[in-house]
Write a protein that holds these residues in place. Structure first.
Motif, mmCIF file in Angstrom:
data_model
loop_
_atom_site.group_PDB
_atom_site.id
_atom_site.type_symbol
_atom_site.label_atom_id
_atom_site.label_comp_id
_atom_site.label_asym_id
_atom_site.label_seq_id
_atom_site.Cartn_x
_atom_site.Cartn_y
_atom_site.Cartn_z
ATOM 1 N N TYR A 84 0.838 -1.209 0.000
ATOM 2 C CA TYR A 84 0.000 0.000 0.000
ATOM 3 C C TYR A 84 0.872 1.259 0.000
ATOM 4 C CZ TYR A 84 -3.603 3.391 0.947
ATOM 5 O OH TYR A 84 -4.428 4.484 0.853
ATOM 6 N N ARG A 85 1.982 1.192 0.737
ATOM 7 C CA ARG A 85 2.890 2.355 0.760
ATOM 8 C C ARG A 85 3.404 2.640 -0.660
ATOM 9 N NH1 ARG A 85 5.518 0.833 4.936
ATOM 10 N NH2 ARG A 85 7.388 0.010 3.951
ATOM 11 N N LEU A 86 3.769 1.566 -1.355
ATOM 12 C CA LEU A 86 4.265 1.750 -2.723
ATOM 13 C C LEU A 86 3.166 2.265 -3.640
ATOM 14 C CD1 LEU A 86 6.682 -1.258 -3.040
ATOM 15 C CD2 LEU A 86 7.222 1.071 -3.754
ATOM 16 N N LEU A 87 1.981 1.714 -3.466
ATOM 17 C CA LEU A 87 0.849 2.156 -4.299
ATOM 18 C C LEU A 87 0.588 3.650 -4.067
ATOM 19 C CD1 LEU A 87 -1.449 1.207 -6.190
ATOM 20 C CD2 LEU A 87 -2.831 0.808 -4.157
ATOM 21 N N TRP A 88 0.647 4.042 -2.829
ATOM 22 C CA TRP A 88 0.431 5.453 -2.449
ATOM 23 C C TRP A 88 1.506 6.334 -3.103
ATOM 24 C CZ3 TRP A 88 -3.139 8.155 0.430
ATOM 25 C CH2 TRP A 88 -2.752 9.396 0.933
ATOM 26 N N ARG A 89 2.742 5.886 -2.996
ATOM 27 C CA ARG A 89 3.849 6.677 -3.545
ATOM 28 C C ARG A 89 3.791 6.719 -5.080
ATOM 29 N NH1 ARG A 89 9.278 4.468 -1.553
ATOM 30 N NH2 ARG A 89 9.990 6.280 -2.705
ATOM 31 N N ALA A 92 2.059 9.592 -6.836
ATOM 32 C CA ALA A 92 2.764 10.858 -7.034
ATOM 33 C C ALA A 92 3.900 10.709 -8.038
ATOM 34 C CB ALA A 92 3.303 11.357 -5.690
ATOM 35 N N ASP A 93 4.463 9.494 -8.107
ATOM 36 C CA ASP A 93 5.635 9.311 -8.966
ATOM 37 C C ASP A 93 5.617 7.888 -9.540
ATOM 38 O OD1 ASP A 93 8.067 8.983 -10.133
ATOM 39 O OD2 ASP A 93 9.265 9.446 -8.348
ATOM 40 N N ARG A 94 5.235 7.787 -10.804
ATOM 41 C CA ARG A 94 5.115 6.465 -11.428
ATOM 42 C C ARG A 94 6.462 5.805 -11.698
ATOM 43 N NH1 ARG A 94 0.930 4.188 -14.612
ATOM 44 N NH2 ARG A 94 2.469 3.683 -16.198
ATOM 45 N N SER A 95 7.540 6.555 -11.477
ATOM 46 C CA SER A 95 8.833 5.986 -11.882
ATOM 47 C C SER A 95 9.610 5.373 -10.705
ATOM 48 C CB SER A 95 9.678 7.065 -12.568
ATOM 49 O OG SER A 95 10.036 8.024 -11.605
ATOM 50 N N ILE A 96 9.016 5.344 -9.515
ATOM 51 C CA ILE A 96 9.852 4.890 -8.384
ATOM 52 C C ILE A 96 10.344 3.450 -8.505
ATOM 53 C CG2 ILE A 96 9.251 6.479 -6.494
ATOM 54 C CD1 ILE A 96 7.109 4.576 -5.649
#
Ligand code: URA
Length: 483
Positions: A84-89, A92-96
């Motif tokens: 979920y943390r990754l989904l949240w991030r 804002a930034d699709r490239s993480i």
């Protein structure tokens, strides 16, 4: 703090739905507590109101979905929160995901790799035990303790590999059941549920008669992967005992159904007798399968053929062509498509611009079926039982090569791949997405072109064949552009 209680330990869709609700409600990862049936508070924690909101949710890169689907089966209790943390991030930034030093990304990759390793171990180390009941019906069972919740993702492999057997794989958190036709999942069990060796044990028989009950399977599926210890806490639990009591009758039903299988199934029945699951479960690579196919006794075709003809081509080819069965020349050479049909195929493949050296070529049936006529061996079409029996080997090739695109050359290949009889004219010209996501194209067999006496008709059919291959070429080009 929002508490989300998941019913399953590893259901990506369930997690995705919950995560989407949280995103829409704008709830930040640090404000969410995730629970599952393995958490102490698992089933009994209060969820409060489900999140609601209408905030827009952006799409995420397919690579995230792919990794998350695997990582969710990791037994790390933090997996849902990490996802979920990754989904949240990612909103804002699709490239993480491209930042491999990012601690969340590193962890996601690590969780997914551990699950894949565990799944691989399961494929390599599961050992089926044979159990023959009073009616003589043979079944197989295996106990396995995976580190992660990887039974559901791995069981289809066993269903394809041991398609002709009735089997169960029991793990502490869930069981998988294959009745020869469909795969179902039930609650976990214990090591003592499965015999240590190939003996009929009283306890085992009791266990088996209930788990193979169709009614029980339904209950098991309703409960999903919920450990059996939680059942007593559920209102539906009181339904379970009567269902299990009814198991014997339903099982008898099943035995009778199996005993009166139609003729083509007898081939499968026979194949079952000849299966040596221990040896076959040791096949962990394409090279192992290539060696093992020479000992195949799954149907009688081996008796007259010179040898089994396995597929050829790069081990990780993106494209696999599947023909019918080796012909006279292939049977002698031990290689697919080296005779006249192979020449037609090679010419068409070259003409449309497919790189032949990057294609894996094989057949639905690995032994040459023929009728001797004088000195000649006349090709005979394989029947449904032979096609089904040989699907085992084709499955292994697909499993190990993992092609993205498969081309069925002719009705036999299409029947094998689709699991039903197929009409080329109805299926050609459009991609078919198979259950595992592979794209299938269906076209004529090249030897059909050779058999058309009328010149004009032959030219027309050749053009249609090439047009089908152009679709395949374009699909390959699109795949390559994506990588
Ligand atoms: N026909 C096939 O289907 N396969 C071969 O390998 C040769 C001819």
């Amino acid at each position: 703090m929002q508490t989300i209680t998941l019913q399953a330990l590893n259901d990506f869709e369930e997690w995705r739905k919950a995560a989407r609700g949280l995103l829409q409600a704008g709830i930040a990862p640090e404000d969410v507590e995730w629970r599952d049936p393995a958490s102490d508070a698992g089933l009994f924690g209060g969820d409060g109101e489900p999140p609601s909101g209408k905030q827009p949710v952006g799409s995420v890169p397919p690579a995230f979905i792919e990794l998350a689907r695997t990582a969710i089966a990791n037994s790390d209790p933090e997996r849902f929160a990490l996802l979920y943390r990754l989904l949240w991030r990612l909103q804002a930034d699709r490239s993480i995901l491209e930042v491999s030093s990012d601690p969340d990304v590193t962890r996601l990759v690590r969780l997914a790799s551990a699950v894949r390793r565990d799944s691989h171990k399961m494929k390599a180390f599961v050992r089926f035990r044979s159990i023959r009941d009073d009616t003589g019906l043979e079944r197989f069972a295996a106990w396995f303790e995976p580190e992660h919740y990887c039974l559901e993702m791995t069981a289809p492999f066993f269903a394809r590999r041991f398609a002709g057997m009735i089997w169960a794989i029991v793990t502490p958190y869930a069981s998988a059941f294959w009745d020869g036709e469909s795969l179902a999942f039930g609650p976990g069990g214990q090591k003592s549920d499965v015999p240590e060796d190939d003996a009929v044990e009283a306890d085992w028989k009791t266990y088996f008669s209930s788990i193979f009950n169709p009614a029980r399977l339904k209950v098991a599926m309703m409960k999903s992967e919920m450990p059996v210890k939680y059942w007593r806490n559920l209102p539906e639990a009181e339904l379970i005992a009567p269902l299990i009591r009814g198991a014997r009758e339903a099982e008898q039903d099943m035995i009778e159904r199996v005993a009166s299988l139609p003729p083509s199934r007898h081939v499968r029945q026979k194949a079952r007798e000849d299966i040596r699951p221990e040896a076959e479960s040791e096949i962990v690579s394409l090279a192992d399968a290539r060696a093992a196919v020479q000992g195949c006794r799954r149907c009688p075709l081996y008796e007259h053929a010179t040898q089994a003809v396995f597929g050829e081509g790069p081990e990780h080819a993106q494209v696999m062509f599947v023909g019918e069965q080796p012909g006279d020349q292939e049977d002698l050479a031990g290689k697919p498509f080296v005779g006249p049909a192979g020449k037609v195929l090679d010419a068409a493949v070259e003409k449309v611009g497919i790189n032949r050296s990057r294609v894996y070529v094989t057949n639905a049936v690995k032994h040459f079926k023929f009728e001797p006529r004088g000195k000649r061996r006349i090709h005979q079409k394989p029947d449904g039982g032979e096609i089904t029996a040989c699907r085992f080997w084709l499955n292994l090739e697909i499993e190990f090569v993992k092609p993205k695109v498969i081309v069925a050359l002719g009705a036999t290949a299409a029947q094998s791949l689709l699991g039903r009889t197929a009409t080329i004219s109805k299926l050609r010209g459009a991609p078919i997405t198979m259950d595992d996501g592979t794209t299938l194209y269906v076209t004529n067999h090249p030897s059909y072109l050779l058999r058309i006496p009328d010149r004009e008709k032959q030219a027309l059919e050749r053009a249609k064949f090439e047009a089908d291959l152009v679709l395949v070429r374009d699909a390959i080009t699109a795949l390559e552009a994506r990588h």
